[in-house]
Each structure stands twice: as structure tokens, then as C-alpha cells.
Design a protein around this motif. Structure first.
Motif, short mmCIF file in Angstrom:
data_model
loop_
_atom_site.label_atom_id
_atom_site.label_comp_id
_atom_site.label_asym_id
_atom_site.label_seq_id
_atom_site.Cartn_x
_atom_site.Cartn_y
_atom_site.Cartn_z
N GLY A 12 -26.92 66.68 92.66
CA GLY A 12 -26.99 65.43 92.32
C GLY A 12 -25.65 64.77 92.48
N SER A 14 -23.94 60.35 93.10
CA SER A 14 -24.17 58.69 93.01
C SER A 14 -23.26 58.31 93.67
CB SER A 14 -24.05 58.24 91.46
OG SER A 14 -24.25 57.08 91.32
N SER A 39 -31.10 64.91 94.10
CA SER A 39 -31.55 63.87 93.30
C SER A 39 -30.16 62.86 93.29
CB SER A 39 -31.67 64.12 91.56
OG SER A 39 -32.05 63.07 91.08
N ILE A 108 -30.86 62.28 87.80
CA ILE A 108 -30.07 63.55 88.16
C ILE A 108 -30.35 64.56 86.82
CG2 ILE A 108 -28.00 64.88 88.53
CD1 ILE A 108 -27.03 62.38 89.69
N THR A 111 -34.11 65.90 86.96
CA THR A 111 -34.37 67.00 87.96
C THR A 111 -33.62 68.19 87.37
OG1 THR A 111 -34.44 65.29 89.79
CG2 THR A 111 -33.78 67.58 90.53
N LEU A 127 -23.19 69.18 91.12
CA LEU A 127 -22.91 67.76 90.58
C LEU A 127 -21.73 67.11 91.65
CD1 LEU A 127 -24.05 65.71 88.95
CD2 LEU A 127 -22.13 66.10 87.20
N GLY A 135 -26.42 63.50 85.03
CA GLY A 135 -26.29 64.66 85.72
C GLY A 135 -25.25 65.47 84.77
#
Length: 190
Positions: A12, A14, A39, A108, A111, A127, A135
Motif C-alpha cells: 500500500g 499514497s 493498493s 489500503i 485490501t 506499507l 493502511g
């Protein structure tokens, strides 16, 4: 230490994660068999480009799964824009348009929660950099089910909010740089 029989790796990320993932995917060995599920927070109205961008670096095939697609080895799966991506007990994907979680769809957490439930100690969660707390609970759920957890070292993250949020909740198995993530993945048997 990690065991040798993982069935899934969920990653995961961003803000800032595209470049980290690009470098990880560029350096994973081409015969890597364990399915990888990504994700990533992405713009809901931009439906293309991310698969193509990541594919430029990766020797492993990258696809966006459809609802009920079955996971296959030697494949990277990317959660489609504006859909939550869940992993079912039978190794298939489920897509959902339910409400965003942490202002995010895909989430996240969703998932990661589903991977923890379906694969328990056979799941590895990673992560990466990001700008919100999505997440953090999901990777803790993987740890709670005895899966292996890796968090990008906040000192190496473009935006450290996401890794720090997870580190506030629990102690992961590893807190490492992106280069060390690649080393761990490449050390897993094919």
C-alpha cells in the motif's frame, strides 16, 4: 524472521509511492512467483496510465483485476481507480464502490484487512510513503494474524505520515528502505 511460503504480498502507498514502487518493481527478479497486490491512492477520474507507467520498469506483468478474477503467480495486480479491492478466501478479487475509507477508494486498509483474513500467516504486508493514515490499521491486522509486516523507514519516505501512523500502532517485523524491501522480496523462494 519470515517464513518461505507466502501466498500473497500486499503493498500500500499514497503520495510519493509511485517512484518507490517503480524502483522496487524494476529490481524484483523476473521469476518472482508470489502474487503482488498493490493498493495505491489514485485520482478517481484518471483511469489509465498507472499500469503503463509501472509496466515500463517491471519485468513482471502488471494488470488491473476485474471482479472475480483469480490471482495468478508471477503477476502484479493494481487496484483499479475508484474501486476498493478485496481478496476473497478462494483467491479471487472482489471490487466494491462502497464509501471511501480515510477519504480513499481504493482503501489500503480494506485490501490489507481482506489479505489478513484470507491468508493469515501466509500474507506479507508492505506499507510505503503516504500522506494519511490509511493502511496503518490494515497492516496491523496482517501482523495480528501472524503475517509478515514491512514498513518503509519514515526517514526515506517523501511523506512520512502513513508509515509513522502504522508505527504508532504496533512494532512491525521490518522498518527498512526501499532498497532493503527489494532485498527481502528477492530473498523469498520462487
Amino acid at each position: 524472521m519470515y517464513n518461505a511460503d507466502y501466498k500473497i504480498i500486499v503493498i500500500g502507498g499514497s503520495a510519493g509511492s509511485f517512484s518507490v514502487l517503480s524502483s522496487i518493481l524494476a529490481d524484483i527478479r523476473p521469476d518472482f512467483r508470489i502474487p503482488i497486490v498493490l493498493s495505491l491512492h489514485r485520482l478517481k477520474h484518471v483511469r489509465s496510465g498507472l499500469v503503463e507507467g509501472l509496466s515500463l520498469k517491471s519485468a513482471i506483468k502488471i494488470v488491473e483485476p476485474n471482479d472475480k478474477d483469480k490471482m495468478e503467480p508471477n503477476t502484479v495486480y493494481l487496484a483499479p481507480a475508484n474501486y476498493h479491492l478485496f481478496i476473497e478466501l478462494d483467491g479471487t478479487f472482489a471490487l466494491s464502490t462502497e464509501e471511501p475509507r480515510n477519504h480513499s477508494r481504493p482503501s489500503i486498509d480494506h485490501t490489507f484487512f481482506s489479505a489478513a483474513y484470507a491468508y493469515r500467516d501466509k500474507a506479507m504486508g508492505i506499507l510505503l510513503t503516504g500522506a494519511n493514515r490509511d493502511g496503518a490499521l490494515g497492516i496491523k491486522a496482517i501482523a495480528d494474524k501472524k503475517g509478515y509486516t514491512i514498513i518503509q523507514d519514515p526517514a526515506t519516505a517523501d511523506i512520512d505520515t502513513m508509515p509513522k501512523a502504522a508505527l504508532e500502532l504496533f512494532k512491525p517485523d521490518e522498518v527498512v528502505s526501499p532498497e532493503q524491501i527489494v532485498q527481502i522480496l528477492n530473498s523469498l523462494p520462487s
